[in-house]
Each structure stands twice: as C-alpha cells, then as structure tokens.
Design a protein around this motif. Structure first.
Motif, short mmCIF file in Angstrom:
data_model
loop_
_atom_site.label_atom_id
_atom_site.label_comp_id
_atom_site.label_asym_id
_atom_site.label_seq_id
_atom_site.Cartn_x
_atom_site.Cartn_y
_atom_site.Cartn_z
N ASP A 60 -16.31 8.52 11.29
CA ASP A 60 -15.21 9.49 11.18
C ASP A 60 -13.97 9.00 11.91
OD1 ASP A 60 -16.67 11.20 9.64
OD2 ASP A 60 -17.28 12.51 11.30
N THR A 61 -14.15 8.28 12.99
CA THR A 61 -12.97 7.77 13.70
C THR A 61 -12.27 6.69 12.91
OG1 THR A 61 -14.33 6.18 14.90
CG2 THR A 61 -13.90 8.29 15.99
N GLU A 62 -12.98 6.02 12.02
CA GLU A 62 -12.36 4.99 11.20
C GLU A 62 -11.70 5.57 9.96
OE1 GLU A 62 -15.30 2.08 10.33
OE2 GLU A 62 -15.59 1.54 12.42
N LYS A 63 -12.14 6.73 9.49
CA LYS A 63 -11.59 7.31 8.27
C LYS A 63 -10.11 7.69 8.37
CE LYS A 63 -15.35 9.08 5.53
NZ LYS A 63 -16.01 10.26 5.00
N PRO A 64 -9.65 8.33 9.43
CA PRO A 64 -8.24 8.73 9.43
C PRO A 64 -7.28 7.57 9.26
CG PRO A 64 -9.41 9.86 11.18
CD PRO A 64 -10.36 8.86 10.58
N ILE A 65 -7.67 6.39 9.66
CA ILE A 65 -6.81 5.24 9.46
C ILE A 65 -6.61 4.99 7.98
CG2 ILE A 65 -6.60 2.75 9.82
CD1 ILE A 65 -8.17 3.17 12.44
N SER A 66 -7.68 5.11 7.21
CA SER A 66 -7.57 4.85 5.78
C SER A 66 -7.06 6.07 5.02
CB SER A 66 -8.93 4.41 5.22
OG SER A 66 -9.87 5.46 5.38
N ASP A 67 -7.17 7.29 5.61
CA ASP A 67 -6.72 8.49 4.93
C ASP A 67 -5.23 8.75 5.11
OD1 ASP A 67 -9.21 8.96 3.93
OD2 ASP A 67 -9.77 10.45 5.44
N LYS A 68 -4.60 8.05 6.01
CA LYS A 68 -3.17 8.26 6.20
C LYS A 68 -2.43 7.92 4.93
CE LYS A 68 -2.86 7.40 11.14
NZ LYS A 68 -2.29 6.54 12.17
N ARG A 69 -1.45 8.72 4.64
CA ARG A 69 -0.66 8.47 3.44
C ARG A 69 0.35 7.38 3.74
NH1 ARG A 69 0.57 14.10 0.37
NH2 ARG A 69 -1.58 14.76 0.20
N ILE A 70 0.31 6.42 2.92
CA ILE A 70 1.24 5.31 3.07
C ILE A 70 2.28 5.45 1.98
CG2 ILE A 70 1.49 2.81 3.03
CD1 ILE A 70 -1.44 2.63 3.94
N ILE A 71 3.51 5.57 2.41
CA ILE A 71 4.60 5.71 1.45
C ILE A 71 5.16 4.32 1.19
CG2 ILE A 71 6.86 6.71 1.03
CD1 ILE A 71 6.03 8.97 2.96
N VAL A 72 5.12 3.96 -0.06
CA VAL A 72 5.60 2.64 -0.45
C VAL A 72 6.81 2.84 -1.33
CG1 VAL A 72 5.06 0.52 -1.67
CG2 VAL A 72 3.29 1.68 -0.36
N LYS A 73 7.89 2.27 -0.93
CA LYS A 73 9.10 2.33 -1.74
C LYS A 73 9.32 0.96 -2.35
CE LYS A 73 11.48 5.83 0.94
NZ LYS A 73 12.71 6.17 1.69
N GLU A 74 9.47 0.97 -3.66
CA GLU A 74 9.71 -0.29 -4.34
C GLU A 74 11.21 -0.48 -4.49
OE1 GLU A 74 7.64 -0.98 -7.93
OE2 GLU A 74 5.74 -0.28 -7.12
N VAL A 75 11.64 -1.63 -4.12
CA VAL A 75 13.04 -1.97 -4.26
C VAL A 75 13.12 -3.17 -5.18
CG1 VAL A 75 15.13 -2.69 -3.06
CG2 VAL A 75 13.55 -1.10 -1.96
N GLU A 76 13.86 -3.01 -6.24
CA GLU A 76 13.99 -4.11 -7.18
C GLU A 76 15.26 -4.87 -6.85
OE1 GLU A 76 14.53 -4.75 -11.94
OE2 GLU A 76 13.36 -3.04 -11.23
N VAL A 77 15.09 -6.12 -6.59
CA VAL A 77 16.22 -6.97 -6.26
C VAL A 77 16.48 -7.86 -7.46
CG1 VAL A 77 17.10 -8.71 -4.69
CG2 VAL A 77 15.60 -6.91 -3.83
N LEU A 78 17.71 -7.83 -7.91
CA LEU A 78 18.05 -8.60 -9.09
C LEU A 78 19.11 -9.62 -8.70
CD1 LEU A 78 17.82 -8.95 -12.18
CD2 LEU A 78 19.69 -7.34 -12.38
N PHE A 79 18.80 -10.86 -8.91
CA PHE A 79 19.74 -11.92 -8.65
C PHE A 79 20.33 -12.37 -9.98
CE2 PHE A 79 16.81 -12.22 -5.08
CZ PHE A 79 17.71 -12.17 -4.03
N PHE A 80 21.61 -12.52 -10.02
CA PHE A 80 22.27 -12.90 -11.25
C PHE A 80 23.07 -14.16 -11.01
CE2 PHE A 80 26.02 -12.81 -14.02
CZ PHE A 80 25.41 -12.84 -15.24
N GLN A 81 22.86 -15.12 -11.85
CA GLN A 81 23.63 -16.34 -11.78
C GLN A 81 24.03 -16.70 -13.20
OE1 GLN A 81 21.60 -19.64 -10.07
NE2 GLN A 81 23.39 -20.96 -10.08
#
Length: 123
Positions: A60-81
């Motif tokens: 049970d002490t190990e579960k909260p680490i994996s149950d935490k919500r991880i917010i992932v923001k995707e950032v699209e980087v576009l390089f133009f040449q």
C-alpha cells in the motif's frame, strides 16, 4: 559515490522482502505476541496473518506513488527551414572516338523468330 548508489539500489530492490526477513528474524515474538489468531492454535497460523498484513502495508505504501496523476502536456515544436531549389546543370558527355573500327564491325546479330531444329540424320 558508487557504493552509496549500490546500497540505495539494493535497498530499493529488497524493500518488498523486508517484512519476510523481519518475520524470519522475530519468528518467536511474532507467533507469541503479535499473531492475531494465537487463541486458535488449530489453524496453525504461526504469525503468517501478521506477515500478510505487513506485506499488504508495504504494498500500500508503494501504490500512492503509482496512483498519482501525472499531467503530461505535449508541446509540438515545428522547425521550418526553407528548401532551396535544386538546379541540375546540363552535362554534356564527350563523344568517344572509335579506337578500332574493324573490331566494332565484327559483331553481327540476326533477329529471327524461327525456332532452331537440329537436322535429322538418316542412316
């Protein structure tokens, strides 16, 4: 530095096994004092109920680490040449001179559609 990293890694790998080691080391104390079913010796628990509760606590002490919500923001980087235009230069091939005209005239090819049949021998 390597020793401390090794010890930390070893501790992380052996952390789930620590309740079992504690059970083996303190077997007499756990069976006589901490066992939940010590009033009914017929069950033959011998402190395994305490071991199971300790294993559940450690998981049970190990579960909260994996149950935490991880917010992932995707950032699209576009390089133009800008692509430069590809220009092919006209290349002119030098005309080769015929070195030996007699040799080049020796080749002859006859394009025929008939099938070759060997002659029949009459004896």
């Amino acid at each position: 530095m390597k020793k401390s990293l090794f010890i930390l890694t070893l501790f992380m790998l052996l952390k789930p096994i620590l309740p079992v080691v504690e059970y083996v080391v303190n077997y007499d104390y756990i069976t006589k004092v901490l066992c939940v079913n010590k009033e009914t010796p017929i069950m033959g628990c011998n402190g395994k109920c305490y071991l199971i509760s300790q294993l559940a606590k450690s998981s049970d002490t190990e579960k909260p680490i994996s149950d935490k919500r991880i917010i992932v923001k995707e950032v699209e980087v576009l390089f133009f040449q800008e692509i430069k235009e590809v220009v092919f230069l006209k290349t002119s091939f030098l005309q080769t001179q015929v070195l030996n005209s007699n040799y080049s005239n020796l080749y002859n090819y006859l394009n025929s559609t008939s099938t070759f049949r060997p002659p029949t021998i009459i004896s």
